[in-house]
Motif scaffolding. Structure first.
Motif, PDB file in Angstrom:
ATOM      1  N   TYR A  18      38.758 -20.588  42.012  1.00  0.00           N
ATOM      2  CA  TYR A  18      39.192 -19.614  41.032  1.00  0.00           C
ATOM      3  C   TYR A  18      39.425 -18.450  42.072  1.00  0.00           C
ATOM      4  CZ  TYR A  18      38.401 -22.769  37.151  1.00  0.00           C
ATOM      5  OH  TYR A  18      38.686 -23.749  36.310  1.00  0.00           O
ATOM      6  N   HIS A  19      40.274 -17.553  41.557  1.00  0.00           N
ATOM      7  CA  HIS A  19      40.458 -16.123  42.046  1.00  0.00           C
ATOM      8  C   HIS A  19      40.465 -15.096  41.091  1.00  0.00           C
ATOM      9  CE1 HIS A  19      41.200 -17.863  46.086  1.00  0.00           C
ATOM     10  NE2 HIS A  19      41.741 -19.062  45.421  1.00  0.00           N
ATOM     11  N   CYS A  35      50.440 -15.362  39.626  1.00  0.00           N
ATOM     12  CA  CYS A  35      49.385 -16.442  39.849  1.00  0.00           C
ATOM     13  C   CYS A  35      50.237 -17.666  40.596  1.00  0.00           C
ATOM     14  CB  CYS A  35      48.656 -17.032  38.756  1.00  0.00           C
ATOM     15  SG  CYS A  35      47.397 -15.897  38.315  1.00  0.00           S
ATOM     16  N   ARG A  36      51.464 -17.882  40.024  1.00  0.00           N
ATOM     17  CA  ARG A  36      52.131 -19.067  40.781  1.00  0.00           C
ATOM     18  C   ARG A  36      52.661 -18.764  41.822  1.00  0.00           C
ATOM     19  NH1 ARG A  36      55.130 -20.917  34.972  1.00  0.00           N
ATOM     20  NH2 ARG A  36      53.292 -22.221  34.260  1.00  0.00           N
ATOM     21  N   GLU A  37      53.107 -17.558  42.148  1.00  0.00           N
ATOM     22  CA  GLU A  37      53.625 -17.007  43.515  1.00  0.00           C
ATOM     23  C   GLU A  37      52.499 -17.201  44.823  1.00  0.00           C
ATOM     24  OE1 GLU A  37      55.263 -13.164  42.688  1.00  0.00           O
ATOM     25  OE2 GLU A  37      57.093 -13.854  42.204  1.00  0.00           O
ATOM     26  N   ARG A  38      51.058 -16.627  44.300  1.00  0.00           N
ATOM     27  CA  ARG A  38      50.176 -16.584  45.188  1.00  0.00           C
ATOM     28  C   ARG A  38      49.225 -17.890  45.209  1.00  0.00           C
ATOM     29  NH1 ARG A  38      52.116 -11.867  43.810  1.00  0.00           N
ATOM     30  NH2 ARG A  38      52.475 -10.194  45.181  1.00  0.00           N
ATOM     31  N   TYR A  39      49.069 -18.490  44.116  1.00  0.00           N
ATOM     32  CA  TYR A  39      48.189 -19.485  43.949  1.00  0.00           C
ATOM     33  C   TYR A  39      48.900 -20.822  43.552  1.00  0.00           C
ATOM     34  CZ  TYR A  39      44.818 -15.706  44.919  1.00  0.00           C
ATOM     35  OH  TYR A  39      44.308 -14.679  45.367  1.00  0.00           O
ATOM     36  N   THR A  40      48.080 -21.445  42.230  1.00  0.00           N
ATOM     37  CA  THR A  40      48.826 -22.457  41.673  1.00  0.00           C
ATOM     38  C   THR A  40      49.301 -22.086  39.989  1.00  0.00           C
ATOM     39  OG1 THR A  40      47.479 -24.232  42.802  1.00  0.00           O
ATOM     40  CG2 THR A  40      48.283 -24.932  40.692  1.00  0.00           C
ATOM     41  N   ASP A  41      48.268 -21.214  39.536  1.00  0.00           N
ATOM     42  CA  ASP A  41      48.754 -21.029  37.986  1.00  0.00           C
ATOM     43  C   ASP A  41      47.549 -19.937  37.622  1.00  0.00           C
ATOM     44  OD1 ASP A  41      49.633 -21.149  35.370  1.00  0.00           O
ATOM     45  OD2 ASP A  41      50.860 -22.762  36.225  1.00  0.00           O
ATOM     46  N   THR A 203      49.049 -23.112  30.610  1.00  0.00           N
ATOM     47  CA  THR A 203      50.411 -22.901  31.295  1.00  0.00           C
ATOM     48  C   THR A 203      50.533 -23.875  32.382  1.00  0.00           C
ATOM     49  OG1 THR A 203      49.012 -21.399  32.858  1.00  0.00           O
ATOM     50  CG2 THR A 203      50.331 -20.364  30.752  1.00  0.00           C
ATOM     51  N   ASP A 204      49.780 -24.497  32.881  1.00  0.00           N
ATOM     52  CA  ASP A 204      49.818 -25.478  34.189  1.00  0.00           C
ATOM     53  C   ASP A 204      49.955 -26.950  33.558  1.00  0.00           C
ATOM     54  OD1 ASP A 204      47.283 -26.405  33.391  1.00  0.00           O
ATOM     55  OD2 ASP A 204      46.536 -26.369  35.406  1.00  0.00           O
ATOM     56  N   GLY A 205      50.289 -27.065  32.245  1.00  0.00           N
ATOM     57  CA  GLY A 205      50.531 -28.308  31.595  1.00  0.00           C
ATOM     58  C   GLY A 205      49.461 -29.258  31.462  1.00  0.00           C
ATOM     59  N   THR A 206      48.048 -28.978  31.979  1.00  0.00           N
ATOM     60  CA  THR A 206      46.835 -29.572  31.800  1.00  0.00           C
ATOM     61  C   THR A 206      46.673 -29.973  30.252  1.00  0.00           C
ATOM     62  OG1 THR A 206      45.831 -28.685  33.621  1.00  0.00           O
ATOM     63  CG2 THR A 206      44.514 -29.690  32.020  1.00  0.00           C
ATOM     64  N   THR A 247      45.927  -6.113  31.863  1.00  0.00           N
ATOM     65  CA  THR A 247      44.633  -6.149  32.214  1.00  0.00           C
ATOM     66  C   THR A 247      44.449  -6.960  33.465  1.00  0.00           C
ATOM     67  OG1 THR A 247      42.013  -6.674  31.508  1.00  0.00           O
ATOM     68  CG2 THR A 247      43.852  -8.234  30.713  1.00  0.00           C
ATOM     69  N   ALA A 248      43.253  -7.385  33.937  1.00  0.00           N
ATOM     70  CA  ALA A 248      42.883  -8.103  35.077  1.00  0.00           C
ATOM     71  C   ALA A 248      42.991  -9.718  34.600  1.00  0.00           C
ATOM     72  CB  ALA A 248      41.653  -7.837  35.541  1.00  0.00           C
ATOM     73  N   PHE A 249      43.052 -10.607  35.800  1.00  0.00           N
ATOM     74  CA  PHE A 249      43.178 -11.897  35.193  1.00  0.00           C
ATOM     75  C   PHE A 249      42.595 -12.864  36.216  1.00  0.00           C
ATOM     76  CE2 PHE A 249      46.905  -9.980  37.142  1.00  0.00           C
ATOM     77  CZ  PHE A 249      47.017 -10.874  38.332  1.00  0.00           C
ATOM     78  N   VAL A 250      42.430 -14.140  36.022  1.00  0.00           N
ATOM     79  CA  VAL A 250      41.916 -15.383  36.591  1.00  0.00           C
ATOM     80  C   VAL A 250      42.964 -16.237  37.035  1.00  0.00           C
ATOM     81  CG1 VAL A 250      40.045 -16.939  37.150  1.00  0.00           C
ATOM     82  CG2 VAL A 250      39.809 -14.800  35.548  1.00  0.00           C
ATOM     83  N   CYS A 251      43.309 -16.544  38.490  1.00  0.00           N
ATOM     84  CA  CYS A 251      43.941 -17.635  38.826  1.00  0.00           C
ATOM     85  C   CYS A 251      43.434 -18.575  39.326  1.00  0.00           C
ATOM     86  CB  CYS A 251      45.107 -17.134  39.979  1.00  0.00           C
ATOM     87  SG  CYS A 251      46.114 -15.568  39.659  1.00  0.00           S
ATOM     88  N   HIS A 252      44.032 -19.717  39.333  1.00  0.00           N
ATOM     89  CA  HIS A 252      43.296 -21.005  40.184  1.00  0.00           C
ATOM     90  C   HIS A 252      44.333 -21.577  41.025  1.00  0.00           C
ATOM     91  CE1 HIS A 252      45.337 -23.739  37.351  1.00  0.00           C
ATOM     92  NE2 HIS A 252      45.393 -24.485  38.092  1.00  0.00           N
ATOM     93  N   LYS A 253      43.533 -22.210  42.016  1.00  0.00           N
ATOM     94  CA  LYS A 253      44.391 -22.886  42.918  1.00  0.00           C
ATOM     95  C   LYS A 253      43.966 -24.234  43.198  1.00  0.00           C
ATOM     96  CE  LYS A 253      45.289 -23.021  48.126  1.00  0.00           C
ATOM     97  NZ  LYS A 253      45.098 -22.450  49.581  1.00  0.00           N
TER      98      LYS A 253
END
Length: 332
Positions: A18-19, A35-41, A203-206, A247-253
């Motif tokens: 997580y980022h 998030c999709r451009e820099r990590y996974t979603d 959003t990543d389909g999980t 606002t701010a947000f959390v991405c994941h890789k």
């Protein structure tokens, strides 16, 4: 005869890194793109272990954070579909037939994901936990009929009941079928039909049903609250809000766990070409089934790795022991 190759083994049990992104503030759509451009979603959170990982990041950067953070959960308001999925049952346009009561579909309290029909023949959305009568569709050969079930039950129980004793909850494909069901309903009654929607998705389909809602959430208080924030003012639990907030947000890789295995096979039938795509596909399927049948194993996906000459399998040459000879000379 021995043949050797190398397998790539991917454990599809996903580990996420997580980022936190707090130096820029974005709405949900912008955050997802970032998030999709820099990590996974945008962050997917499937269990309390994931919640803890995000909370640890929040503690680490607490002084720099606003009161909320986007994650990747959203309400798919356009996902209305029929319980009966058989494509042969519907002609062009019949899946899309609707007879909504004015103002519907709506989502009062953020929980109206199922459809009921009133005695006037019009439809409205309501909580799937409400108890109504139900109309089942029954198909047996060329015989097709609609059956009113005179027992109140939730939508999910009604779906299971119809699938067990008939075919499915009723689909309504046109005005004529709508009138048929209307004629089954007594004045003031409401019945379940098979139209419903998938509520909350990642959003990543999980596909995960894990939720960490704040008390009384989701509530759709201001309507169109279809995106989800981590509320730092409420012990980092989740709330539904409108998606246009910044606002701010959390991405994941995603961090996949991969491993390579060397495999040796004995070919018993000399006529079988182990490099034939059909043979390789069949072998791979059997190996996957065998490995995933072991108790405690993860969902393992296998793939062959081509070697430098483009082939998968290579015949192993027998290693022969060299005999040691000692020269002797006969003395005359």
């Amino acid at each position: 005869m021995f043949f050797a190759t190398v397998l790539s083994m991917v454990f599809s049990h996903v580990r996420r890194e997580y980022h936190l992104v707090y130096d820029v503030k974005k709405n949900m759509t912008e955050a997802l793109k970032y998030c999709r451009e820099r990590y996974t979603d945008l962050a997917t959170i499937e269990n309390m272990e994931d919640v803890k990982a995000v909370n640890d990041l929040i503690k680490l950067h607490w002084s720099s954070l606003p009161w909320s953070l986007w994650i990747g959960l959203y309400d798919d308001i356009n996902s209305w579909r029929w319980s009966l999925t058989d494509g042969n049952f519907y002609k062009d346009g019949e899946r899309e037939y609707r007879n909504w009561y004015p103002g519907n579909p709506k989502n009062k309290g953020g929980v109206e994901h199922c459809t009921q029909m009133g005695s006037d023949g019009q439809w409205s959305t309501t909580s799937c936990k409400r108890e109504n009568l139900a109309v089942c569709f029954h198909a047996k050969g060329l015989n097709k009929k609609l059956v009113l079930i005179n027992t109140t039950m939730t939508w999910t129980v009604a779906q299971n009941y119809c699938r067990r004793y008939y075919t499915d909850l009723a689909s309504v494909r046109n005005k004529a079928e709508n009138k048929q069901i209307k004629n089954l309903i007594s004045k003031g009654q409401r019945v379940w039909i098979g139209l419903f929607r998938d509520a909350w998705k990642w959003t990543d389909g999980t596909r995960s049903s894990f939720r960490y809602w704040s008390d009384n959430e989701p509530d759709n208080r201001y309507k169109n609250e279809t995106c989800v924030l981590v509320d730092l003012k409420d012990n980092n639990k989740w709330a539904d809000v409108m998606c246009n907030q910044e606002t701010a947000f959390v991405c994941h890789k995603v961090l996949e766990k991969k491993q390579r295995l060397r495999v040796r096979l004995v070919r018993q039938d000399a006529s079988v070409d182990l490099n034939d795509p059909v043979v390789m596909g069949d072998l791979l399927q059997k190996l996957e089934q065998s490995m995933n049948s072991e108790e405690g194993t993860e969902d393992i996906k296998l793939s062959w790795i081509k070697q430098s000459d483009g082939k998968i399998f290579h015949k192993e040459e027998k290693k022969t022991k060299k005999a040691k000879y000692t020269d002797t000379k006969d003395e005359l």
